[in-house]
Motif scaffolding. Structure first.
Motif, PDB file in Angstrom:
ATOM      1  N   GLU A 173       0.791  -1.247   0.009  1.00  0.00           N
ATOM      2  CA  GLU A 173       0.255   0.079  -0.088  1.00  0.00           C
ATOM      3  C   GLU A 173       0.786   1.164  -0.126  1.00  0.00           C
ATOM      4  OE1 GLU A 173      -3.620  -0.132   2.633  1.00  0.00           O
ATOM      5  OE2 GLU A 173      -2.442  -1.992   3.335  1.00  0.00           O
ATOM      6  N   LYS A 225       3.827   1.496  -1.334  1.00  0.00           N
ATOM      7  CA  LYS A 225       4.227   1.812  -2.763  1.00  0.00           C
ATOM      8  C   LYS A 225       3.360   2.549  -3.566  1.00  0.00           C
ATOM      9  CE  LYS A 225       6.328  -0.823  -6.496  1.00  0.00           C
ATOM     10  NZ  LYS A 225       5.270  -0.164  -7.568  1.00  0.00           N
ATOM     11  N   ILE A 226       2.110   2.121  -3.521  1.00  0.00           N
ATOM     12  CA  ILE A 226       0.953   2.729  -4.313  1.00  0.00           C
ATOM     13  C   ILE A 226       0.983   4.244  -3.935  1.00  0.00           C
ATOM     14  CG2 ILE A 226      -1.402   2.913  -4.448  1.00  0.00           C
ATOM     15  CD1 ILE A 226      -1.512  -0.004  -4.116  1.00  0.00           C
ATOM     16  N   TYR A 227       0.974   4.601  -2.649  1.00  0.00           N
ATOM     17  CA  TYR A 227       0.743   6.075  -2.394  1.00  0.00           C
ATOM     18  C   TYR A 227       2.356   6.833  -2.727  1.00  0.00           C
ATOM     19  CZ  TYR A 227      -3.774   5.465  -0.581  1.00  0.00           C
ATOM     20  OH  TYR A 227      -5.035   5.191  -0.652  1.00  0.00           O
ATOM     21  N   ASP A 232       4.125   6.242  -4.975  1.00  0.00           N
ATOM     22  CA  ASP A 232       4.066   6.321  -6.768  1.00  0.00           C
ATOM     23  C   ASP A 232       3.308   7.712  -7.217  1.00  0.00           C
ATOM     24  OD1 ASP A 232       5.806   4.339  -7.096  1.00  0.00           O
ATOM     25  OD2 ASP A 232       4.068   2.815  -7.770  1.00  0.00           O
ATOM     26  N   GLN A 233       2.159   7.756  -6.297  1.00  0.00           N
ATOM     27  CA  GLN A 233       1.286   9.177  -6.492  1.00  0.00           C
ATOM     28  C   GLN A 233       2.144  10.147  -6.211  1.00  0.00           C
ATOM     29  OE1 GLN A 233      -2.731   8.682  -5.063  1.00  0.00           O
ATOM     30  NE2 GLN A 233      -2.703   6.502  -5.381  1.00  0.00           N
TER      31      GLN A 233
END
Length: 578
Positions: free
Chosen positions: A505, A507-509, A511-512
């Motif tokens: 999770e 990593k997802i944020y 990247d954003q």
């Protein structure tokens, strides 16, 4: 009989005494009398429900008992049953029309219900018995006006005059009514009679002239005004009236000249002078008049002795609305402070101007003085604290904000109060007073629970310490919901998820974060490297760490210890917990 209260109180006392007296023999009261006096006793004791029920029973026993209807009407009124209350008052008046209390109460009830014609009839009935009631006549005067019965309103005023004598107030009111009726002759005659009655009072003569002018008898009005000024050249009322005369004639040059004459008249009251100058300024703003003339007027008036700073403040406001040079406006605000050092508005304008010009020392000095004259005004602590903050004087900045917190009350502006506590939290954290910083953040959120910047910083600092991570995650999530493309807030949320071991999770944020941060800092790049390392993408992690190290080498604020940690991560090709 105008009032029944004394009789009722006497009856109540006798009734209550009869309940406890056993020493004398009395004639038993009738059934109605007994229950009515019981109702009055219960009313006196504050037992309204019992009194209400007893009064209803009284009416059942005797439907023609005016006093029972009168008292029960008050209870219906308190129950907001106005129709029943009014019906009871009407019944009381019908049964006892000579009772002044019933009559007056009914008339007032009609007025409250906006049944003006009925109110008029009842008040007039009252006057047939009490013709000396000038208070009732005054009410009738207002009612006749509200129902557009202007001739009857004049009659009411004339009846008041017979009781109280002729007065300026009554005469002017009658004259205005005659003017509204189109009876110009009568309108002027009223004011002439007042001027004739007091021939030595020039102001009454001016008022007579005003009536002439108002009723289109301009030449006669001019003669009156000029005759007054011949006797008394400095008569302010005549000068003011001449302004109206010239304006009505369209001779604005003479109107302006007379305006100046009044403004520079030493006998003019400050309030009148201020109003005239306000009118001149507004006219200039609305019609694009000559600002040079208005400024000259201001300066000539300000050269005279001033009772207060209102004229200077108005001048500064006019200059500001005309977008004149800020230096000139600031000079006028400084003049305001010379006359009224406690004028917080003028001081705030100077503070704001100094802030815009990066004159931080001046901001500090102005705010220090304000704390002497306006110790309860939070804005000055706020500006002073930030001025010190901008100068890297964190101790004095913290002192200013802490002093400002002391003047916060429950009525304070929530936005300002929350700002105080938030900045205090930042300063305390910077000084290493972690617990005090967190207490300040808590206070900030009490004042404004959705203070996004505070939620972000508080959450980040908790994550750095590895404390209350669940709470930190909840606070940080609110920030990205509010601003989903804010890279700073996204980085904080990603980092908290990392601290919780939720690497995928995170990593997802992250990247954003990188997508929304064109100038990524060394700290964010290191966070990205740590997250990618935990997600088993060491190749990309090394790239981020190297980029972080390159930026850290150019940033003097990045501590050497952090740089050394980055070097170790790159050399060992693995995440190292700090």
């Amino acid at each position: 009989m105008r009032r029944v209260w004394l009789i009722l109180m006497t009856m109540m006392s006798l009734a209550c005494a009869a309940q406890v007296s056993t020493d004398s023999v009395v004639t038993p009261p009738s059934s109605y009398d007994y229950f009515f006096l019981e109702a009055i006793c219960e009313r006196q004791r504050g037992n309204d429900d019992a009194a209400f029920d007893l009064l209803k029973h009284c009416i059942e026993i005797n439907p023609n008992a005016a006093e029972a209807y009168f008292f029960i009407a008050q209870y219906y009124n308190s129950l907001r049953q106005q129709d029943q209350a009014l019906a009871c008052l009407e019944k009381a008046y019908e049964l006892s029309p000579e009772n002044s209390t019933y009559t007056e109460t009914l008339a007032q009830a009609y007025t409250g219900a906006q049944q003006f014609d009925k109110a008029i009839d009842v008040f007039e009935a009252l006057l047939t018995r009490e013709s000396d009631r000038d208070d009732v006549l005054a009410i009738l005067y207002e009612l006749y006006q509200r129902t557009d019965q202007l001739e009857r309103a004049i009659d009411a005023l004339e009846r008041i005059e017979k009781l109280d004598g002729k007065s300026e107030r009554l005469t002017m009111a009658k004259s205005n009514l005659y003017t509204r009726l189109g009876n110009k002759k009568a309108a002027v005659a009223e004011m002439k009679s007042l001027a004739d009655q007091y021939p030595n009072d020039l102001n009454y003569r001016v008022m007579y002239g005003d009536a002439l002018l108002q009723n289109d008898m301009k030449k006669q009005a001019l003669d009156i005004f000029q005759s007054v000024l011949k006797e008394e050249p400095g008569n302010v009322q005549a000068q003011l009236s001449l302004i109206g005369y010239y304006a009505a004639e369209g001779d604005m040059k003479k109107a302006d000249e007379m305006n100046e004459r009044v403004l520079l008249n030493e006998n003019v009251e400050p309030g009148i002078r201020l109003e005239i100058m306000r009118r001149e300024a507004i006219n200039s703003l609305q019609n694009g008049g000559d600002s040079t003339r208005i400024l000259q007027l201001f300066h000539r008036v300000l050269a005279m002795p001033q009772a207060d700073a209102e004229m200077a403040l108005m001048c500064a406001t006019y200059m500001k609305m005309r977008e004149m040079p800020k230096d000139s406006i600031d000079q006028m605000y400084e003049r305001v402070l010379q006359m009224a050092p406690d004028n917080s508005y003028a001081r705030l304008q100077l503070v704001a101007s100094a802030w815009d010009n990066e004159q931080l020392d001046k901001v500090v000095d102005l705010c220090k003085a304000a704390r002497q004259y306006n110790p309860e005004d939070m804005a000055f602590y706020y500006y002073q604290g930030f001025a010190y903050y901008r100068q890297d004087d964190y101790d004095n900045a913290l002192d200013a904000f802490q002093n400002g917190v002391n003047v916060i009350t429950e009525d304070s502006n929530p936005d300002l109060a929350s700002d105080f506590y938030e900045v205090m939290g930042e300063l305390l954290y910077r000084k290493g007073q972690i617990r005090d910083a967190f207490a300040a953040y808590d206070s900030c959120l009490v004042w404004k629970a959705d203070k996004i910047s505070c939620l972000n910083n508080y959450a980040y600092y908790l994550s750095e310490l590895g404390e209350q991570l669940d709470r930190a995650e909840q606070m940080s999530y609110k920030t990205i919901k509010a601003e989903p493309k804010n890279a700073t807030y996204l980085d904080t949320y990603a980092w908290i998820l990392f601290k919780q071991g939720r690497y995928a999770e995170a990593k997802i944020y992250m990247d954003q974060t990188l997508q929304n941060d064109p100038e990524t800092s060394a700290v964010v790049l290191e966070h990205a490297g740590d997250i990618y390392a935990k997600c088993n993408d060491m190749q990309q992690a090394l790239i981020f760490w190297q980029q972080a190290l390159d930026k850290a080498s150019d940033d003097s604020e990045i501590k050497d210890q952090r740089k050394q940690t980055l070097i170790k991560k790159i050399k060992l090709k693995k995440y190292i917990k700090e």
